[in-house]
Design an enzyme around this catalytic site. Structure first.
Site, PDB file in Angstrom:
ATOM      1  N   ARG A 102       0.825  -1.214   0.000  1.00 51.98           N
ATOM      2  CA  ARG A 102       0.000   0.000   0.000  1.00 51.98           C
ATOM      3  C   ARG A 102       0.854   1.257   0.000  1.00 51.98           C
ATOM      4  NH1 ARG A 102      -3.337   1.710  -2.649  1.00 51.98           N
ATOM      5  NH2 ARG A 102      -4.228  -0.392  -2.489  1.00 51.98           N
ATOM      6  N   LYS A 137       2.299  24.557  -2.831  1.00 53.61           N
ATOM      7  CA  LYS A 137       0.950  24.036  -2.584  1.00 53.61           C
ATOM      8  C   LYS A 137       0.993  22.515  -2.681  1.00 53.61           C
ATOM      9  CE  LYS A 137      -1.223  28.249  -4.267  1.00 53.61           C
ATOM     10  NZ  LYS A 137      -2.052  28.884  -5.332  1.00 53.61           N
ATOM     11  N   LYS A 169       5.296  38.060  -1.148  1.00 52.37           N
ATOM     12  CA  LYS A 169       3.954  37.963  -1.713  1.00 52.37           C
ATOM     13  C   LYS A 169       3.152  39.221  -1.369  1.00 52.37           C
ATOM     14  CE  LYS A 169       2.369  34.222  -2.836  1.00 52.37           C
ATOM     15  NZ  LYS A 169       2.057  33.639  -4.159  1.00 52.37           N
ATOM     16  N   GLU A 202       6.138  39.547  -5.763  1.00 54.04           N
ATOM     17  CA  GLU A 202       4.856  39.435  -6.456  1.00 54.04           C
ATOM     18  C   GLU A 202       4.319  40.819  -6.770  1.00 54.04           C
ATOM     19  OE1 GLU A 202       0.360  38.317  -5.153  1.00 54.04           O
ATOM     20  OE2 GLU A 202       1.872  36.789  -4.724  1.00 54.04           O
ATOM     21  N   ASP A 224       1.171  38.396 -11.127  1.00 53.61           N
ATOM     22  CA  ASP A 224       0.107  37.592 -10.536  1.00 53.61           C
ATOM     23  C   ASP A 224      -1.263  37.954 -11.092  1.00 53.61           C
ATOM     24  OD1 ASP A 224      -0.728  35.584  -8.580  1.00 53.61           O
ATOM     25  OD2 ASP A 224      -1.710  37.262  -7.564  1.00 53.61           O
TER      26      ASP A 224
END
Length: 285
Positions: A102, A137, A169, A202, A224
């Site tokens: 597994r 992410k 950011k 950004e 962005d």
């Protein structure tokens, strides 16, 4: 940075932790059902077309758990596969094969899905200079393997974590009081701490792009959630002074047009956070 995170020590730690989570005090189903010493073989069956990833990891898992398991590799990571292909054959104690089954499948199914999606998007923009990047992410404690899968699929790894690059950011910029303030504070911090890290900023509009150009001292400018007309104008304004990265909501339908705007990189979070696992199984022979 390319695969600097893929060390023998990091792989060992991952496998140890994953086996502890899955096996714990013992695989009692296998221990109960199989006579001690039962030998067997199993094949890794590909049940869906795509790009295979995680074969090298599978061999590490099998042989970490039981060094006497013999693994015959029939394919290699990055190969284009079709339904019915066999990725590898493992021979040895049947109990060892069952206990590791597994973990091997969980890793390979997800890694192959990521490699497949990455390959598909990278192919769409292969006629341009633009390179495809992943993001942070990722699934907690699985980032190493997800980024490994991106590189297998033909993408490039962005920063691995918070410690290996500066990325200012929108929230950093807003809390710092603006683009220039954030950049200058960062430059001062790096000098004070004797750190040599790349800086990316950004930007949300052309005014912020102009502020980055005026302030200087960075390596990358992220564009962005900009439309193609704005991206082309931003690239013209930057004029090679910094590397450019388009980001934000980029899909299979829009990536070609964005790449053709002339950016150096496109980052796509969906490479790792929005994939459906490839259908792969391990079958006794």
């Amino acid at each position: 940075m390319k695969n600097l995170y893929l060390t023998q020590d990091n792989l060992r730690k991952f496998i140890e932790s994953a086996l502890l989570e899955d096996v714990g005090t013992g695989d009692h189903s296998t221990l109960a059902a199989l006579p001690n010493g039962t030998k067997g073989s199993a094949k890794l069956l590909i049940k869906e077309d795509g790009i295979i990833a995680g074969l090298e990891l599978a061999k590490h898992i099998f042989q970490y758990y039981d060094p006497e398991l013999e693994v015959e590799m029939l394919l290699k990571d990055g190969d284009l596969v079709k339904k019915g292909d066999i990725g590898l054959i493992v021979n040895g104690l049947a109990a060892s094969i069952l206990t590791t089954e597994r973990l091997v499948l969980n890793c390979m199914q997800r890694m192959s899905a990521i490699a497949t999606k990455t390959h598909r998007l990278a192919s769409i923009i292969s006629h341009t200079k633009t390179k495809l990047l992943d993001t942070r992410k990722t699934t907690p404690n699985f980032r190493m393997l997800e980024k490994w899968a991106v590189s297998i699929g033909g993408g490039e790894n962005h920063r691995f974590a918070l410690y290996d690059m500066i990325m200012l950011k929108d929230n950093h910029v807003d809390f710092a009081g603006g683009i220039s303030e954030a950049i200058k504070a960062t430059q001062s911090y790096l000098k004070r701490k004797h750190l040599d890290l790349k800086i990316e900023v950004e930007t949300r509009n052309l005014e912020e792009v102009r502020l980055v150009i005026e302030t200087g001292g960075v390596d990358f400018v992220m564009l962005d959630n900009m439309d193609c007309d704005t991206i082309r104008e931003a690239v013209a304004l930057i004029d090679g002074k910094f590397l450019t990265e388009a980001s934000g909501g980029i899909t299979e339908e829009t990536i070609k047009d964005i790449a053709e705007c002339g950016v150096d990189f496109i980052s796509v979070g969906a490479l790792t956070h929005h994939v459906k696992s490839m259908d792969i199984s391990l079958k006794a022979m």
